[in-house]
Design a protein around this motif. Structure first.
Motif, mmCIF file in Angstrom:
data_model
loop_
_atom_site.group_PDB
_atom_site.id
_atom_site.type_symbol
_atom_site.label_atom_id
_atom_site.label_comp_id
_atom_site.label_asym_id
_atom_site.label_seq_id
_atom_site.Cartn_x
_atom_site.Cartn_y
_atom_site.Cartn_z
ATOM 1 N N LEU A 157 -1.083 -6.600 54.913
ATOM 2 C CA LEU A 157 -0.124 -7.482 55.592
ATOM 3 C C LEU A 157 1.301 -6.991 55.349
ATOM 4 C CD1 LEU A 157 -1.495 -11.049 54.726
ATOM 5 C CD2 LEU A 157 -1.930 -9.676 56.769
ATOM 6 N N LEU A 158 1.483 -6.315 54.221
ATOM 7 C CA LEU A 158 2.823 -5.841 53.844
ATOM 8 C C LEU A 158 2.698 -4.449 53.228
ATOM 9 C CD1 LEU A 158 5.566 -7.826 51.938
ATOM 10 C CD2 LEU A 158 4.854 -5.588 51.108
ATOM 11 N N ALA A 159 3.580 -3.563 53.656
ATOM 12 C CA ALA A 159 3.637 -2.228 53.043
ATOM 13 C C ALA A 159 5.090 -1.910 52.725
ATOM 14 C CB ALA A 159 3.055 -1.175 53.977
ATOM 15 N N PHE A 160 5.298 -1.272 51.584
ATOM 16 C CA PHE A 160 6.658 -0.990 51.122
ATOM 17 C C PHE A 160 6.707 0.472 50.697
ATOM 18 C CE2 PHE A 160 10.160 -3.929 49.338
ATOM 19 C CZ PHE A 160 11.146 -2.988 49.516
ATOM 20 N N GLY A 161 7.652 1.209 51.280
ATOM 21 C CA GLY A 161 7.789 2.615 50.920
ATOM 22 C C GLY A 161 9.245 3.018 50.884
ATOM 23 N N ASN A 162 9.497 4.318 50.725
ATOM 24 C CA ASN A 162 10.892 4.767 50.696
ATOM 25 C C ASN A 162 11.092 6.139 51.309
ATOM 26 O OD1 ASN A 162 9.795 6.273 48.422
ATOM 27 N ND2 ASN A 162 11.930 6.807 47.991
ATOM 28 N N SER A 163 10.039 6.696 51.929
ATOM 29 C CA SER A 163 10.229 8.047 52.475
ATOM 30 C C SER A 163 9.326 8.248 53.687
ATOM 31 C CB SER A 163 9.912 9.104 51.415
ATOM 32 O OG SER A 163 8.507 9.281 51.309
ATOM 33 N N ASP A 164 9.485 9.400 54.324
ATOM 34 C CA ASP A 164 8.628 9.704 55.466
ATOM 35 C C ASP A 164 7.156 9.760 55.068
ATOM 36 O OD1 ASP A 164 10.898 9.776 56.943
ATOM 37 O OD2 ASP A 164 10.885 11.940 57.315
ATOM 38 N N GLY A 165 6.901 10.031 53.792
ATOM 39 C CA GLY A 165 5.521 10.060 53.319
ATOM 40 C C GLY A 165 4.836 8.707 53.398
ATOM 41 N N ASP A 166 5.636 7.655 53.545
ATOM 42 C CA ASP A 166 5.082 6.301 53.626
ATOM 43 C C ASP A 166 4.973 5.779 55.052
ATOM 44 O OD1 ASP A 166 5.022 6.019 50.754
ATOM 45 O OD2 ASP A 166 7.205 5.854 50.856
ATOM 46 N N LEU A 167 5.412 6.592 55.986
ATOM 47 C CA LEU A 167 5.510 6.132 57.369
ATOM 48 C C LEU A 167 4.133 5.776 57.955
ATOM 49 C CD1 LEU A 167 7.596 5.651 59.523
ATOM 50 C CD2 LEU A 167 7.552 8.082 60.059
ATOM 51 N N ALA A 168 3.147 6.596 57.685
ATOM 52 C CA ALA A 168 1.816 6.328 58.246
ATOM 53 C C ALA A 168 1.283 4.986 57.745
ATOM 54 C CB ALA A 168 0.842 7.456 57.865
ATOM 55 N N MET A 169 1.452 4.732 56.457
ATOM 56 C CA MET A 169 1.006 3.456 55.876
ATOM 57 C C MET A 169 1.770 2.289 56.500
ATOM 58 S SD MET A 169 1.060 2.437 51.825
ATOM 59 C CE MET A 169 2.824 2.482 51.432
ATOM 60 N N MET A 170 3.051 2.482 56.746
ATOM 61 C CA MET A 170 3.864 1.415 57.330
ATOM 62 C C MET A 170 3.455 1.148 58.775
ATOM 63 S SD MET A 170 7.651 1.812 55.630
ATOM 64 C CE MET A 170 7.953 3.555 55.697
ATOM 65 N N ARG A 171 3.205 2.209 59.532
ATOM 66 C CA ARG A 171 2.839 2.015 60.942
ATOM 67 C C ARG A 171 1.424 1.443 61.060
ATOM 68 N NH1 ARG A 171 4.752 6.626 64.929
ATOM 69 N NH2 ARG A 171 4.777 4.788 66.292
ATOM 70 N N TYR A 172 0.537 1.857 60.182
ATOM 71 C CA TYR A 172 -0.816 1.289 60.134
ATOM 72 C C TYR A 172 -0.730 -0.213 59.868
ATOM 73 C CZ TYR A 172 -5.491 0.437 58.031
ATOM 74 O OH TYR A 172 -6.721 -0.060 57.702
ATOM 75 N N THR A 173 0.107 -0.586 58.917
ATOM 76 C CA THR A 173 0.289 -1.993 58.569
ATOM 77 C C THR A 173 0.846 -2.776 59.751
ATOM 78 O OG1 THR A 173 0.614 -1.434 56.246
ATOM 79 C CG2 THR A 173 1.547 -3.539 56.987
ATOM 80 N N ARG A 174 1.898 -2.251 60.355
ATOM 81 C CA ARG A 174 2.549 -2.954 61.463
ATOM 82 C C ARG A 174 1.650 -3.061 62.694
ATOM 83 N NH1 ARG A 174 6.338 -6.236 62.338
ATOM 84 N NH2 ARG A 174 6.822 -5.183 64.282
ATOM 85 N N SER A 175 0.650 -2.208 62.813
ATOM 86 C CA SER A 175 -0.209 -2.225 64.005
ATOM 87 C C SER A 175 -1.254 -3.333 63.984
ATOM 88 C CB SER A 175 -0.932 -0.873 64.168
ATOM 89 O OG SER A 175 -0.017 0.171 64.359
ATOM 90 N N GLY A 176 -1.392 -4.023 62.864
ATOM 91 C CA GLY A 176 -2.378 -5.090 62.814
ATOM 92 C C GLY A 176 -1.910 -6.323 63.555
ATOM 93 N N PRO A 177 -2.839 -7.214 63.911
ATOM 94 C CA PRO A 177 -2.452 -8.452 64.595
ATOM 95 C C PRO A 177 -1.820 -9.433 63.612
ATOM 96 C CG PRO A 177 -4.807 -8.460 64.136
ATOM 97 C CD PRO A 177 -4.285 -7.125 63.673
ATOM 98 N N GLY A 178 -1.095 -10.417 64.132
ATOM 99 C CA GLY A 178 -0.482 -11.446 63.294
ATOM 100 C C GLY A 178 0.724 -10.912 62.559
ATOM 101 N N PRO A 179 1.280 -11.713 61.656
ATOM 102 C CA PRO A 179 2.501 -11.297 60.957
ATOM 103 C C PRO A 179 2.228 -10.130 60.018
ATOM 104 C CG PRO A 179 2.013 -13.651 60.603
ATOM 105 C CD PRO A 179 0.809 -13.041 61.233
ATOM 106 N N ARG A 180 3.049 -9.116 60.101
ATOM 107 C CA ARG A 180 2.937 -7.922 59.228
ATOM 108 C C ARG A 180 4.354 -7.484 58.910
ATOM 109 N NH1 ARG A 180 -2.904 -6.633 58.717
ATOM 110 N NH2 ARG A 180 -3.665 -8.051 60.310
ATOM 111 N N LEU A 181 4.520 -6.918 57.757
ATOM 112 C CA LEU A 181 5.859 -6.497 57.362
ATOM 113 C C LEU A 181 5.808 -5.101 56.757
ATOM 114 C CD1 LEU A 181 8.809 -7.477 57.168
ATOM 115 C CD2 LEU A 181 8.236 -8.503 54.959
#
Lengths: 305, 305
Positions: free
Chosen positions: B232-256
């Motif tokens: 539901l939530l992913a937190f990163g600080n670099s381009d290495g975290d982008l895939a995890m962040m986009r995977y998280t945001r692609s889910g239905p409902g509230p995501r951060l």
């Protein structure tokens, strides 16, 4: 609230005493053998340990039904092995085709879709699919004494894991409901995944390629990778669980390795060496040498289901 | 007990509001966006997200000290790269040797022993090793606002995970103490393991061979393998975290998806693209397009450590 009388479906026996003794020793605050909750790990095999695996592991029935479903859309499947044998219910031929054919069967029925789609398909199948002998839902063919044991361990601060050669995503479709085990505490066989980015949306696609086959030594290695801590208790029912049991027993302090023996043809099934998909041979012959406690379904369990 | 005023080290800002809003929506019983606790997964990168990664990730300092230790027993190390550069503190040469040399450095300092021995060695090092700029223990260079966020999420039924390109076993040596995250909720890079049976005792030996390097797309794939559920939530600080962040945001409902920007040279460090070990470029340029909330260390955090 803790059970006043724990494990009510277990007869009073050496196996039950060994379980109660382990839990008492590692949870005794201030005791020399105390293990804080962070270190209380218990790992269970699934097929034949937590639920019935006869006449075949449930996942085969799922795969067979899925071949039927897929072949309705692709009639050429019925001309190709291993699908032809499945559709003709010719299981002697199927299991004679060898390991590679079984992987082909698994890939055709478990991959090419996202992990989320697969879990949904498995969940739908499990909602209605019934065991051929017992006539109840497969997901209700779980062993009551084991459900009690899982709950008892959790009440005592243990984290309960499944470590199985079965497919992790297949198990994830029912473990929360059936065992109270969350999805992330399932370690199993898995297909490789592909990061799929389409129209700005990411999903994970299951590929027809093995990531790992979670049997034998791989069970111990997977515990190292996923959990990073040696279990205090491991429970299995076949030679495929031996590595996990010996890894568990090799740790310092109190450790318990339990082996379920299917010796109850009346209430369930009786088999050891003769079940080629999951044979029990070395683990039984060497149980005493390896410090493994054998649990007899017939002798040690008041009820099975 | 829940905080009366959650996240006290966070300034009132859009980022803090987005966090509070997500938690309120998914925990509201009976609400249309309610997610049961089983589904409340939050994943955090480690280096640069939960603790300081400058001037180098902590694991490099560990590796350098371990080279010193090992070279005392094997003097030939000082004649071979990449160890020569390490022993001469010649970091320009070291990082100019390329990726393979860095893997050699990692293998020499992290493998050839059991996973349990390694965690003990890392724990001993972390007990005394200090950050060169801040003069305090590395394991105390964690960000206070993030410790609060992890605790706040757990108070609200979330399971908090680390998903990092750092070594899983290295992180396992301190995450329980530093973050309240148990070892089994650490997903990271790993070496292959060997099942070692000697004198009837089993242990897992770390091999000088990569099992997985947990960066970029692999972060999302590893979440699929280990957790089996989209965060539901992913937190990163670099381009290495982008895939995890986009995977998280692609889910239905509230995501951060949250991205920590190091823009605070006074209290910590200021860097984006220029840190070649963990650059921030695409994730920052495209944050708005990808629905990523940027957290400014300078603007959004009252205190850093």
């Amino acid at each position: 609230m803790a059970n006043i009388q724990p494990l009510p479906s277990w007869n009073h026996s050496a196996a039950k005493s060994a379980i109660l003794d382990l839990v008492a020793r590692v949870t005794k605050e201030g005791g020399a053998e105390f293990v804080p909750p962070t270190g209380r790990i218990a790992t269970f095999d699934n097929d034949g340990t937590l639920w019935c695996e006869q006449p075949l592991q449930t996942q085969f029935f799922f795969a067979f039904d899925r071949v039927k479903q897929l072949s309705a859309k692709d009639p050429t499947m019925s001309e190709r092995q291993p699908f032809k044998a499945v559709l003709e219910h010719d299981y002697n031929t199927l299991f004679g085709l060898g390991k590679q054919a079984l992987f082909e069967l698994a890939f055709a029925t478990h991959t090419g879709i996202t992990d989320e789609e697969f879990v949904e398909i498995a969940r739908e199948w499990l909602a209605t699919a019934k065991h051929p002998k017992f006539g109840r839902l497969f997901k209700e063919c779980t062993y009551r004494p084991q459900i009690e044991l899982l709950a008892y361990l959790r009440e005592n601060g243990f984290k309960t894991y499944i470590v199985s050669a079965g497919g992790a995503d297949f198990m994830r479709a029912f473990v929360e409901e059936a065992y109270g085990i969350p999805r992330e505490r399932v370690i199993g066989s898995s297909a490789k995944l592909r990061y799929d980015l389409a129209n700005g949306q990411v999903s994970l696609v299951k590929l027809p390629e093995l990531n790992n086959f979670g049997d034998r030594e791989v069970k111990a290695l997977s515990i190292g990778l996923h959990i990073g801590r040696r279990p205090l208790l491991a429970f299995g029912n076949s030679d495929g669980d031996l590595a996990m049991m010996r890894y568990t027993r090799s740790g310092p302090g109190p450790r318990l390795a339990l082996l379920l023996r299917h010796d109850d043809a009346e209430r369930e099934f009786a088999y050891d060496r003769e079940f080629r998909l999951s044979p029990l041979s070395e683990a039984l012959d060497k149980a005493a040498d390896y410090g493994i406690t054998v649990v007899s379904m017939k002798r040690d369990w008041k009820v099975v289901f």
